[in-house]
Design an enzyme around this catalytic site. Structure first.
Site, short mmCIF file in Angstrom:
data_model
loop_
_atom_site.label_atom_id
_atom_site.label_comp_id
_atom_site.label_asym_id
_atom_site.label_seq_id
_atom_site.Cartn_x
_atom_site.Cartn_y
_atom_site.Cartn_z
N MET A 105 0.81 -1.22 0.00
CA MET A 105 0.00 0.00 0.00
C MET A 105 0.85 1.27 0.00
O MET A 105 0.63 2.19 0.79
CB MET A 105 -0.94 -0.02 1.21
CG MET A 105 -1.83 -1.26 1.27
SD MET A 105 -2.78 -1.54 -0.24
CE MET A 105 -4.03 -0.29 -0.03
N ASN A 122 1.36 -5.42 -10.29
CA ASN A 122 0.54 -5.04 -9.15
C ASN A 122 -0.87 -5.56 -9.37
O ASN A 122 -1.33 -5.68 -10.51
CB ASN A 122 0.50 -3.51 -9.04
CG ASN A 122 -0.38 -3.01 -7.90
OD1 ASN A 122 -0.29 -3.50 -6.77
ND2 ASN A 122 -1.24 -2.04 -8.19
N HIS A 124 -4.82 -4.64 -8.51
CA HIS A 124 -5.63 -3.50 -8.08
C HIS A 124 -7.10 -3.87 -8.18
O HIS A 124 -7.53 -4.41 -9.21
CB HIS A 124 -5.32 -2.29 -8.97
CG HIS A 124 -6.07 -1.06 -8.57
ND1 HIS A 124 -5.78 -0.36 -7.42
CD2 HIS A 124 -7.13 -0.44 -9.14
CE1 HIS A 124 -6.62 0.66 -7.31
NE2 HIS A 124 -7.45 0.62 -8.34
N SER A 151 -7.76 -5.92 -11.58
CA SER A 151 -6.80 -5.87 -12.69
C SER A 151 -5.41 -6.19 -12.18
O SER A 151 -5.03 -5.76 -11.09
CB SER A 151 -6.74 -4.45 -13.29
OG SER A 151 -8.02 -3.98 -13.66
N GLU A 158 3.22 5.93 -12.96
CA GLU A 158 1.87 6.47 -12.70
C GLU A 158 1.11 5.51 -11.79
O GLU A 158 1.06 4.30 -12.08
CB GLU A 158 1.16 6.57 -14.05
CG GLU A 158 0.02 7.53 -14.09
CD GLU A 158 -0.61 7.52 -15.49
OE1 GLU A 158 -1.77 7.93 -15.59
OE2 GLU A 158 0.05 7.07 -16.44
N ASP A 160 -1.21 3.01 -10.38
CA ASP A 160 -2.18 2.08 -11.00
C ASP A 160 -2.34 2.37 -12.49
O ASP A 160 -3.42 2.16 -13.05
CB ASP A 160 -3.54 2.16 -10.28
CG ASP A 160 -3.43 1.84 -8.80
OD1 ASP A 160 -2.64 0.96 -8.44
OD2 ASP A 160 -4.14 2.48 -8.00
C1 GRF Z 1 -6.28 -6.53 -2.41
O1 GRF Z 1 -7.63 -6.17 -2.52
C2 GRF Z 1 -5.50 -5.95 -3.54
O2 GRF Z 1 -6.21 -5.87 -4.74
C3 GRF Z 1 -5.19 -4.57 -3.04
O3 GRF Z 1 -4.95 -4.73 -1.67
C4 GRF Z 1 -5.64 -5.89 -1.21
C5 GRF Z 1 -4.62 -6.75 -0.57
O4 GRF Z 1 -5.19 -7.88 0.03
N1 GRF Z 1 -4.10 -3.97 -3.77
P1 GRF Z 1 -4.27 -9.01 0.63
O5 GRF Z 1 -3.28 -8.35 1.58
O6 GRF Z 1 -3.57 -9.70 -0.52
O7 GRF Z 1 -5.19 -9.93 1.35
#
Ligand code: GRF
Length: 234
Positions: A105, A122, A124, A151, A158, A160
């Site tokens: 994050m 990544n 998303h 996705s 940039e 996402d």
């Molecule tokens: C997922 O929803 C992913 O798409 C987003 O963050 C969340 C991570 O979930 N980027 P986890 O830690 O893999 O359970």
């Protein structure tokens, strides 16, 4: 010599692609990768799982699987670039050929994303290019969308915004909440993540000239996830 605009991840079926996974929290996408690997369906070697919170469940799970882990605390660094340079120096030292952002994050410094072009993906929780950034489930409900999804994309400077590889879609129901949407989407995220990493490991997917290539041809649209968890042309 491979042109600067092209970056491939070499990995014939017989080889295991060395990967590093970056995760900030729960780690359910990491767990999906570990399960697929244990089932013999993912030709990768987990070199490293790293993150920005020492207590993240994702890191604990990786440790339980005997995978090297570490966490760097962002507040110990003067700025984002210093944090990212330290983090990715360790990632590079691990020997990983692909970095998988699985719920990591943080926005990554452009200097670092440039070094990993075509070698970092990544996941998303939206149908990109819709709804970059946070609160994607809320945005879907606010806009009254009939469809939602996830996705997997190559990472660029940039947020996402890099070339999309593949998407999984779900219908939005009249009684959906942010929580129900997130919960219904998550299993699709897991299958999508596994399918994309497996295809990259098998040399079927790469990024070239700012586009995603699948089996030697540029994609006109993101791949879709079929009912068997396989990637198919949209
Ligand atoms: C997922 O929803 C992913 O798409 C987003 O963050 C969340 C991570 O979930 N980027 P986890 O830690 O893999 O359970």
């Amino acid at each position: 010599m491979i042109p600067a605009s092209e970056s491939r991840v070499p990995s014939p079926e017989s080889r295991q692609l060395p990967i590093a996974v970056l995760a900030s929290g729960r780690g359910s996408n990491l767990a999906a990768l570990l399960d697929a690997h244990a089932a013999g369906k993912l030709p990768v070697e987990f070199k490293l799982v790293a993150g920005d919170h020492a207590g993240a469940p994702a890191l604990r799970n990786a440790e339980a699987h005997g995978i090297p882990t570490f966490a760097l605390e962002p507040k110990s660094f003067a700025n984002r670039r210093e944090f990212d340079e330290a983090l990715f120096a360790n990632v590079a030292a691990s020997g990983a050929g692909l970095v998988v952002l699985a719920g990591f994050m943080r926005i990554i410094d452009p200097l670092v994303t440039a070094q990993w072009t075509g070698r970092m993906i990544n996941i998303h929780p939206s149908l990109l290019p819709k709804y970059r950034g946070l609160h994607t489930h809320r945005k879907v409900l606010r806009h009254g969308d009939a469809e939602h999804g996830a996705s997997v994309h190559f990472v660029s400077a940039e947020l996402d915004g890099g070339p999309v590889i593949a998407q999984a879609r779900i219908d939005v129901r009249a009684d959906d909440t942010e929580e129900s949407l997130a919960a219904r989407l998550l299993p699709f995220e897991h299958r999508l993540m596994v399918a994309c990493v497996a295809a990259i490991a098998r040399g079927m997917l790469c990024q070239r000239d700012g586009r995603t290539w699948f089996n030697g041809a540029p994609l006109a649209a993101p791949l879709k996830l079929d009912g068997d968890g396989r990637l198919a042309a949209a």
